[in-house]
Design a protein around this motif. Structure first.
Motif, PDB file in Angstrom:
ATOM      1  N   UNK A 106     -15.901  -9.193 -24.521  1.00  0.00           N
ATOM      2  CA  UNK A 106     -16.583  -7.907 -24.445  1.00  0.00           C
ATOM      3  C   UNK A 106     -17.784  -7.979 -23.521  1.00  0.00           C
ATOM      4  N   UNK A 107     -18.510  -9.088 -23.533  1.00  0.00           N
ATOM      5  CA  UNK A 107     -19.653  -9.248 -22.624  1.00  0.00           C
ATOM      6  C   UNK A 107     -19.194  -9.202 -21.172  1.00  0.00           C
ATOM      7  N   UNK A 108     -18.073  -9.875 -20.861  1.00  0.00           N
ATOM      8  CA  UNK A 108     -17.517  -9.825 -19.513  1.00  0.00           C
ATOM      9  C   UNK A 108     -17.145  -8.398 -19.124  1.00  0.00           C
ATOM     10  N   UNK A 109     -16.504  -7.689 -20.044  1.00  0.00           N
ATOM     11  CA  UNK A 109     -16.070  -6.324 -19.748  1.00  0.00           C
ATOM     12  C   UNK A 109     -17.273  -5.428 -19.447  1.00  0.00           C
ATOM     13  N   UNK A 110     -18.316  -5.514 -20.261  1.00  0.00           N
ATOM     14  CA  UNK A 110     -19.493  -4.680 -20.042  1.00  0.00           C
ATOM     15  C   UNK A 110     -20.187  -5.028 -18.730  1.00  0.00           C
ATOM     16  N   UNK A 111     -20.261  -6.330 -18.422  1.00  0.00           N
ATOM     17  CA  UNK A 111     -20.933  -6.761 -17.200  1.00  0.00           C
ATOM     18  C   UNK A 111     -20.191  -6.307 -15.957  1.00  0.00           C
ATOM     19  N   UNK A 112     -18.877  -6.143 -16.065  1.00  0.00           N
ATOM     20  CA  UNK A 112     -18.061  -5.791 -14.910  1.00  0.00           C
ATOM     21  C   UNK A 112     -17.914  -4.280 -14.712  1.00  0.00           C
ATOM     22  N   UNK A 113     -18.505  -3.488 -15.565  1.00  0.00           N
ATOM     23  CA  UNK A 113     -18.418  -2.037 -15.422  1.00  0.00           C
ATOM     24  C   UNK A 113     -19.206  -1.567 -14.199  1.00  0.00           C
ATOM     25  N   UNK A 114     -18.779  -0.470 -13.552  1.00  0.00           N
ATOM     26  CA  UNK A 114     -19.492   0.010 -12.359  1.00  0.00           C
ATOM     27  C   UNK A 114     -20.986   0.254 -12.598  1.00  0.00           C
ATOM     28  N   UNK A 115     -21.324   0.765 -13.772  1.00  0.00           N
ATOM     29  CA  UNK A 115     -22.727   0.942 -14.166  1.00  0.00           C
ATOM     30  C   UNK A 115     -22.930   0.187 -15.477  1.00  0.00           C
ATOM     31  N   UNK A 116     -23.234  -1.108 -15.410  1.00  0.00           N
ATOM     32  CA  UNK A 116     -23.316  -1.925 -16.626  1.00  0.00           C
ATOM     33  C   UNK A 116     -24.352  -1.388 -17.612  1.00  0.00           C
ATOM     34  N   UNK A 117     -23.980  -1.242 -18.857  1.00  0.00           N
ATOM     35  CA  UNK A 117     -24.946  -0.799 -19.862  1.00  0.00           C
ATOM     36  C   UNK A 117     -25.874  -1.940 -20.268  1.00  0.00           C
ATOM     37  N   UNK A 118     -26.943  -1.582 -20.914  1.00  0.00           N
ATOM     38  CA  UNK A 118     -27.820  -2.572 -21.510  1.00  0.00           C
ATOM     39  C   UNK A 118     -27.332  -2.870 -22.922  1.00  0.00           C
ATOM     40  N   UNK A 119     -27.261  -4.140 -23.276  1.00  0.00           N
ATOM     41  CA  UNK A 119     -26.912  -4.543 -24.633  1.00  0.00           C
ATOM     42  C   UNK A 119     -28.208  -4.833 -25.378  1.00  0.00           C
ATOM     43  N   UNK A 120     -28.442  -4.116 -26.460  1.00  0.00           N
ATOM     44  CA  UNK A 120     -29.667  -4.279 -27.255  1.00  0.00           C
ATOM     45  C   UNK A 120     -29.393  -5.209 -28.429  1.00  0.00           C
ATOM     46  N   UNK A 121     -30.284  -6.190 -28.607  1.00  0.00           N
ATOM     47  CA  UNK A 121     -30.127  -7.218 -29.631  1.00  0.00           C
ATOM     48  C   UNK A 121     -31.245  -7.119 -30.660  1.00  0.00           C
ATOM     49  N   UNK A 122     -30.931  -7.488 -31.901  1.00  0.00           N
ATOM     50  CA  UNK A 122     -31.963  -7.671 -32.914  1.00  0.00           C
ATOM     51  C   UNK A 122     -32.682  -8.993 -32.662  1.00  0.00           C
ATOM     52  N   UNK A 123     -33.964  -9.050 -33.033  1.00  0.00           N
ATOM     53  CA  UNK A 123     -34.726 -10.292 -32.947  1.00  0.00           C
ATOM     54  C   UNK A 123     -35.344 -10.603 -34.300  1.00  0.00           C
TER      55      UNK A 123
END
Length: 394
Positions: A106-123
């Protein structure tokens, strides 16, 4: 050539295990890697797993490749088991080598999108998320989730942080027991989070790893089912290592819910990414899972054994709180009994955490994460004394 190789970031969980192995002391305690252990320090093979394996040996007719997205029957059975009525034809599913590969696909798929989204993480969050997202070249940012010193969820700060997200961004959250803090959101907090995600057009991405270790397997699927039923687009990653005790057999899955017009394209994208990376997933562990879930007798046995593991972890948590009150007259670790799953964070500064290992031989994951399932009855007092000692230091 290789002298030019740069240093790679090290997984804090794995490096903690390495430090423990290198520690020459005989009196040392390893609370790092997230595996279940019984009172005798063993990670048992479940009886249901043994029986399923026996049947597979007797009936399996081939070791030929599966499709790139794996065994469709396994994916369907698992999807229905975890997502319930929300699972159906609007999902793209892939069998993966554990949850980490599902995350990476899924990370690869999101990174390869024409306009990559930001992935928000909990800390804080699962230690492998940042390496996985970084290796894929995905964009990510973080919002606060938990304060280990105050020992409480920073829920309002998390929601406030998500106000910076754009429509189409993704929020990577964790199912019960998976977050290293051991502190799960209340139903009311989770509902408020979903309200915000929906209002802002943020895509929920939920990672499931310890189903059955909080309230029971079916109850622990509730978060994923709510997400699946509510959102037209969402992502679910699953690992079954802990729930079935098959750590080395790598059974996992990726489920992506899409609109009908996007479904075939999503399936092709997932297949292409799998082919270019992990390729065909191993099938032994998933076949064990499928065999158990499709047989009511085996499934009942597995759920019984899973409940026994959950009960032991809960018993250790209660013992920590009770031992501290009875033997030390304090309640600094009382929150352990209110949390669930294998993990909690100790309320230690970085210096105190280092002293815990250097002076008391107790090894934890960086950030103070401990796996309570690795505590025997004789270890509990040791841990409490050590925590009190290092917290008393300036």
């Amino acid at each position: 050539m290789f002298e030019k190789l740069e240093e790679y970031p090290v997984d804090p969980i794995m490096i903690g295990a390495d430090y423990f192995a290198q520690d020459p002391r005989r009196d040392k305690l390893n609370l790092t890697v997230g595996i279940y252990q019984d009172q005798d320090g063993q990670t048992p093979v479940l009886r249901a797993v043994k029986e399923a394996e026996r049947r597979l040996v007797e009936t399996q007719m081939t070791k030929s490749y599966l499709a790139l997205t794996g065994d469709a029957e396994y994916c369907a059975v698992l999807g229905q088991e975890i997502l319930g009525a929300a699972f159906g034809a609007d999902w793209v599913a892939a069998q993966t080598s554990g949850g980490a590969v599902a995350l990476r696909v899924m990370a690869d798929l999101l990174a390869q999108m024409p306009e990559p989204p930001n992935v928000w993480l909990q800390t804080p969050t699962y230690g492998n998320y940042v390496p996985i997202l970084s290796a894929a070249g995905a964009r990510f940012a973080a919002v606060p989730y938990y304060d280990p010193i105050a020992r409480q969820i920073t829920f309002d700060q998390m929601l406030a942080g998500l106000n910076a997200a754009r429509p189409g961004d993704v929020f990577l959250m964790q199912g019960v027991c998976h977050n290293p803090t051991g502190a799960d959101m209340t139903p009311e907090q989770f509902a408020a989070l979903l309200d915000l995600l929906e209002a802002r057009g943020i895509i929920p991405w939920i990672d499931l790893a310890y189903l059955g270790f909080a309230q029971g397997f079916d109850a622990d699927c509730a978060m994923a089912r709510q997400v699946a039923a509510r959102f037209a687009e969402c992502i679910v990653c699953v690992t079954l290592s802990k729930s079935f005790g098959i750590y080395r057999d790598r059974a996992g899955a990726l489920f992506v819910k899409t609109r009908q017009a996007d479904r075939a394209r999503m399936h092709r994208a997932v297949s292409a990414i799998v082919r270019a990376s992990a390729s065909h997933a191993p099938d032994h562990g998933p076949s064990v899972v499928r065999t158990i879930l499709q047989d009511q007798v085996l499934k009942a046995l597995w759920l019984q054994e899973l409940d026994q593991m959950r009960a032991r972890v809960a018993q250790v948590r209660t013992a920590i709180a009770e031992t501290e009150v009875n033997d030390f007259g304090t309640q600094e670790l009382a929150y352990f009994a209110r949390q669930s799953g294998m993990f909690s964070l100790l309320p230690l500064t970085e210096g105190q955490e280092k002293a815990l290992t250097a002076e008391h031989g107790i090894h934890v994951v960086k950030g103070g994460r401990v796996n309570v399932a690795r505590l025997g009855s004789g270890d509990i007092g040791w841990l409490i004394r050590a925590v009190h000692a290092v917290r008393a230091q300036a």
